[in-house]
Enzyme design. Sequence first.
Site, PDB file in Angstrom:
ATOM      1  N   LEU A   1       0.941  -1.222  -0.156  1.00  0.00           N
ATOM      2  CA  LEU A   1       0.182  -0.007   0.057  1.00  0.00           C
ATOM      3  C   LEU A   1       0.879   1.211   0.021  1.00  0.00           C
ATOM      4  CD1 LEU A   1      -2.884  -0.804   2.673  1.00  0.00           C
ATOM      5  CD2 LEU A   1      -3.236  -0.271   0.149  1.00  0.00           C
ATOM      6  N   ASP A   2       0.477   2.408  -0.593  1.00  0.00           N
ATOM      7  CA  ASP A   2       1.082   3.629  -0.647  1.00  0.00           C
ATOM      8  C   ASP A   2       1.377   4.069   0.981  1.00  0.00           C
ATOM      9  OD1 ASP A   2       1.221   3.706  -3.266  1.00  0.00           O
ATOM     10  OD2 ASP A   2      -0.167   5.204  -3.657  1.00  0.00           O
ATOM     11  N   PRO A   3       2.499   4.964   1.273  1.00  0.00           N
ATOM     12  CA  PRO A   3       2.622   5.544   2.522  1.00  0.00           C
ATOM     13  C   PRO A   3       1.356   6.107   3.056  1.00  0.00           C
ATOM     14  CG  PRO A   3       4.594   5.553   1.212  1.00  0.00           C
ATOM     15  CD  PRO A   3       3.560   5.123   0.326  1.00  0.00           C
TER      16      PRO A   3
END
Length: 258
Positions: free
Chosen positions: A34-36
């Site tokens: 997942l993106d930060p």
Amino acid sequence: MIFAIWQPRAASTHLLAQECGTILGEKTTHTGTLDPMAEGVVVLATGEDRYIKGSLSDWKKTYVFSILWGIQTDSGDQLGLITNVATPELHRIHIESIIAEFPQQYLQEIPAFSARRYAGSSSFELSKQGAVLTRKHRLVNISGLEILKTYEISLENVVQEQARAVSQVHGNFRQAEVQTDWKKLVKVTEQKNRKFFITECRVTTSPGTYIRQLVQDLAQKMDIPATTWSITRIQNGPFTKEDCIEIDELSELQPTVM
């Protein structure tokens, strides 16, 4: 063993998998990052189940995400430097028509700011250094794309919320430079109460779909600059938030039959 865990916003999927592996005392791998700036359901596998990671990664995902209209960044989210600002005239009917006509299958451009490898380095690191990369594409499928709500937000609140979210992110993501850039918005425009709009949506996608890029594709059709304001993965294959294990419960896990 296959199980799901909830990744909080600003965390690292890789580090989360490592932490779980340490607690369980065995090698643990995730089935997709997942993106930060995102949060949500992450599926992990341990032991022999690590060898079927490929099939687990092929599960569909469902997301709730929100779009900030009027501001565009180089990364497509709050961790990016601003590239365009415009006060949009936003009409729900226009958004609904764009979403209704949006293709369910198309070639999506892979974001420059991503974990994809390019010439031995991550695309994100190269883009952060100013490199201009040849963007690749992949065929994606989306379904159930719908608007949940749209609401106003002042420029002052935009900058405050962005600063709070980015300050929580660990690692080298240009946080200081990015926050300075966003704070300039208030100083330059001198219109703290200038209104922008946020639209919250839900969508189900094929694996490998980038929500940040989906937002850019929608923005292009709307002809309005936009950036991804939030991403929450609410379902990953058969797992939802209700199925996620808490970190302190890991030692009690039993093998999951799939």
